[in-house]
Design a protein around this motif. Structure first.
Motif, PDB file in Angstrom:
ATOM      1  N   UNK A  27       0.842  -1.204   0.000  1.00  0.00           N
ATOM      2  CA  UNK A  27       0.000   0.000   0.000  1.00  0.00           C
ATOM      3  C   UNK A  27       0.875   1.251   0.000  1.00  0.00           C
ATOM      4  N   UNK A  28       1.923   1.232   0.831  1.00  0.00           N
ATOM      5  CA  UNK A  28       2.863   2.358   0.829  1.00  0.00           C
ATOM      6  C   UNK A  28       3.511   2.472  -0.551  1.00  0.00           C
ATOM      7  N   UNK A  29       3.864   1.334  -1.131  1.00  0.00           N
ATOM      8  CA  UNK A  29       4.465   1.333  -2.465  1.00  0.00           C
ATOM      9  C   UNK A  29       3.527   1.913  -3.509  1.00  0.00           C
ATOM     10  N   UNK A  30       2.245   1.583  -3.428  1.00  0.00           N
ATOM     11  CA  UNK A  30       1.274   2.147  -4.364  1.00  0.00           C
ATOM     12  C   UNK A  30       1.157   3.656  -4.216  1.00  0.00           C
ATOM     13  N   UNK A  31       1.171   4.103  -2.973  1.00  0.00           N
ATOM     14  CA  UNK A  31       1.112   5.543  -2.708  1.00  0.00           C
ATOM     15  C   UNK A  31       2.344   6.250  -3.260  1.00  0.00           C
ATOM     16  N   UNK A  35       3.149   9.199  -6.153  1.00  0.00           N
ATOM     17  CA  UNK A  35       3.991  10.370  -5.888  1.00  0.00           C
ATOM     18  C   UNK A  35       5.137  10.421  -6.895  1.00  0.00           C
ATOM     19  N   UNK A  36       5.839   9.291  -7.042  1.00  0.00           N
ATOM     20  CA  UNK A  36       6.981   9.195  -7.953  1.00  0.00           C
ATOM     21  C   UNK A  36       6.578   9.595  -9.369  1.00  0.00           C
ATOM     22  N   UNK A  38       3.854  11.130 -10.463  1.00  0.00           N
ATOM     23  CA  UNK A  38       3.341  12.499 -10.550  1.00  0.00           C
ATOM     24  C   UNK A  38       4.464  13.518 -10.647  1.00  0.00           C
ATOM     25  N   UNK A  39       5.454  13.381  -9.770  1.00  0.00           N
ATOM     26  CA  UNK A  39       6.602  14.301  -9.791  1.00  0.00           C
ATOM     27  C   UNK A  39       7.402  14.103 -11.074  1.00  0.00           C
ATOM     28  N   UNK A  40       7.644  12.828 -11.448  1.00  0.00           N
ATOM     29  CA  UNK A  40       8.447  12.542 -12.638  1.00  0.00           C
ATOM     30  C   UNK A  40       7.837  13.159 -13.894  1.00  0.00           C
ATOM     31  N   UNK A  41       6.555  12.896 -14.116  1.00  0.00           N
ATOM     32  CA  UNK A  41       5.930  13.428 -15.329  1.00  0.00           C
ATOM     33  C   UNK A  41       5.815  14.944 -15.289  1.00  0.00           C
ATOM     34  N   UNK A  42       5.569  15.508 -14.120  1.00  0.00           N
ATOM     35  CA  UNK A  42       5.550  16.962 -14.021  1.00  0.00           C
ATOM     36  C   UNK A  42       6.896  17.535 -14.445  1.00  0.00           C
ATOM     37  N   UNK A  43       7.990  16.969 -13.908  1.00  0.00           N
ATOM     38  CA  UNK A  43       9.328  17.484 -14.225  1.00  0.00           C
ATOM     39  C   UNK A  43       9.725  17.212 -15.670  1.00  0.00           C
ATOM     40  N   UNK A  44       9.492  15.975 -16.135  1.00  0.00           N
ATOM     41  CA  UNK A  44       9.980  15.642 -17.484  1.00  0.00           C
ATOM     42  C   UNK A  44       9.130  16.255 -18.587  1.00  0.00           C
ATOM     43  N   UNK A  45       7.931  16.672 -18.273  1.00  0.00           N
ATOM     44  CA  UNK A  45       7.107  17.347 -19.277  1.00  0.00           C
ATOM     45  C   UNK A  45       7.170  18.867 -19.138  1.00  0.00           C
ATOM     46  N   UNK A  46       8.018  19.347 -18.210  1.00  0.00           N
ATOM     47  CA  UNK A  46       8.151  20.800 -18.053  1.00  0.00           C
ATOM     48  C   UNK A  46       9.632  21.177 -17.967  1.00  0.00           C
ATOM     49  N   UNK A  57      15.176  10.605 -11.102  1.00  0.00           N
ATOM     50  CA  UNK A  57      15.954  10.553  -9.865  1.00  0.00           C
ATOM     51  C   UNK A  57      15.357  11.487  -8.807  1.00  0.00           C
ATOM     52  N   UNK A  58      14.980  12.693  -9.193  1.00  0.00           N
ATOM     53  CA  UNK A  58      14.367  13.641  -8.258  1.00  0.00           C
ATOM     54  C   UNK A  58      13.034  13.095  -7.755  1.00  0.00           C
ATOM     55  N   UNK A  59      12.245  12.539  -8.660  1.00  0.00           N
ATOM     56  CA  UNK A  59      10.949  11.966  -8.270  1.00  0.00           C
ATOM     57  C   UNK A  59      11.134  10.815  -7.291  1.00  0.00           C
ATOM     58  N   UNK A  60      12.117   9.986  -7.526  1.00  0.00           N
ATOM     59  CA  UNK A  60      12.386   8.852  -6.630  1.00  0.00           C
ATOM     60  C   UNK A  60      12.793   9.360  -5.247  1.00  0.00           C
ATOM     61  N   UNK A  61      13.596  10.408  -5.200  1.00  0.00           N
ATOM     62  CA  UNK A  61      14.020  10.955  -3.911  1.00  0.00           C
ATOM     63  C   UNK A  61      12.825  11.481  -3.119  1.00  0.00           C
ATOM     64  N   UNK A  62      11.935  12.218  -3.784  1.00  0.00           N
ATOM     65  CA  UNK A  62      10.731  12.717  -3.115  1.00  0.00           C
ATOM     66  C   UNK A  62       9.887  11.546  -2.613  1.00  0.00           C
ATOM     67  N   UNK A  63       9.681  10.546  -3.470  1.00  0.00           N
ATOM     68  CA  UNK A  63       8.889   9.374  -3.074  1.00  0.00           C
ATOM     69  C   UNK A  63       9.566   8.596  -1.951  1.00  0.00           C
TER      70      UNK A  63
END
Length: 172
Positions: A27-31, A35-36, A38-46, A57-63
């Motif tokens: 469940x934590x992994x799904x959450x 997060x991962x 969402x952050x990844x696509x936000x960053x890589x599409x902007x 890498x940034x998305x993984x760190x946040x997650x």
């Protein structure tokens, strides 16, 4: 979680109780998956469009930060018992290694197999990125993390000491 378990019919309930840590970890992994990505696509599409591996890498760190909090306070709360700074250091070392494990398939997809524009269409690039970075890489890293967290970060023998002293109540 207890409410869900009470409503779950036997024998599934027994299986879920027996594998409670794995279920909570999932469940934590799904959450953190949400997060991962969402952050990844936000960053890589902007702002990091030309640097998908850096964005990942940034998305993984946040997650990972979210994962530490949720795993410590929920998934493995009856384990551990180390001082918080030592436990956190081990958690982030295991997670740091898992970041590398997670990035390898994306790196191979983009830079070894050349599954990126202009060699392929944008759709193929995005599907390859998702499959390699969010499915294959994340699954490999998840198995590594679960093993590493149980073995090194939240070992059961320290958790036994916490349970015996009454510091943590055990959920049924």
């Amino acid at each position: 979680m207890e409410t869900v378990l009470k409503r779950t019919p036997e024998p599934l309930r027994s299986v879920l109780i027996k594998h409670r840590e794995l279920l909570k970890f999932g469940i934590v992994g799904g959450t953190t998956f949400l997060v991962d990505n969402g952050v990844w696509y936000f960053l890589k599409l902007s702002v990091l469009e030309s640097k998908p591996t850096t964005a990942k890498a940034i998305a993984i760190i946040v997650a990972t930060i979210v994962s530490y909090i949720l795993n410590r306070e929920w998934s493995f709360r009856t384990r551990g018992g180390r001082e918080r700074h030592h436990e956190a250091a081990l958690f982030f070392v295991i997670s740091g290694i898992a970041v590398v494990v997670n990035l390898i398939p994306l790196y191979v997809s983009r830079y070894v197999l050349d599954l990126e524009v202009p060699h392929v269409t944008r759709l193929v690039q995005e599907v390859a990125d998702f499959a390699s970075g969010s499915i294959i890489g994340m699954l490999l890293a998840m198995f590594f993390r679960f093993w590493g967290f149980k073995k090194w970060v939240f070992p059961d023998e320290l958790g036994e000491r916490r349970r015996d002293t009454g510091d943590v109540t055990r959920l049924h």
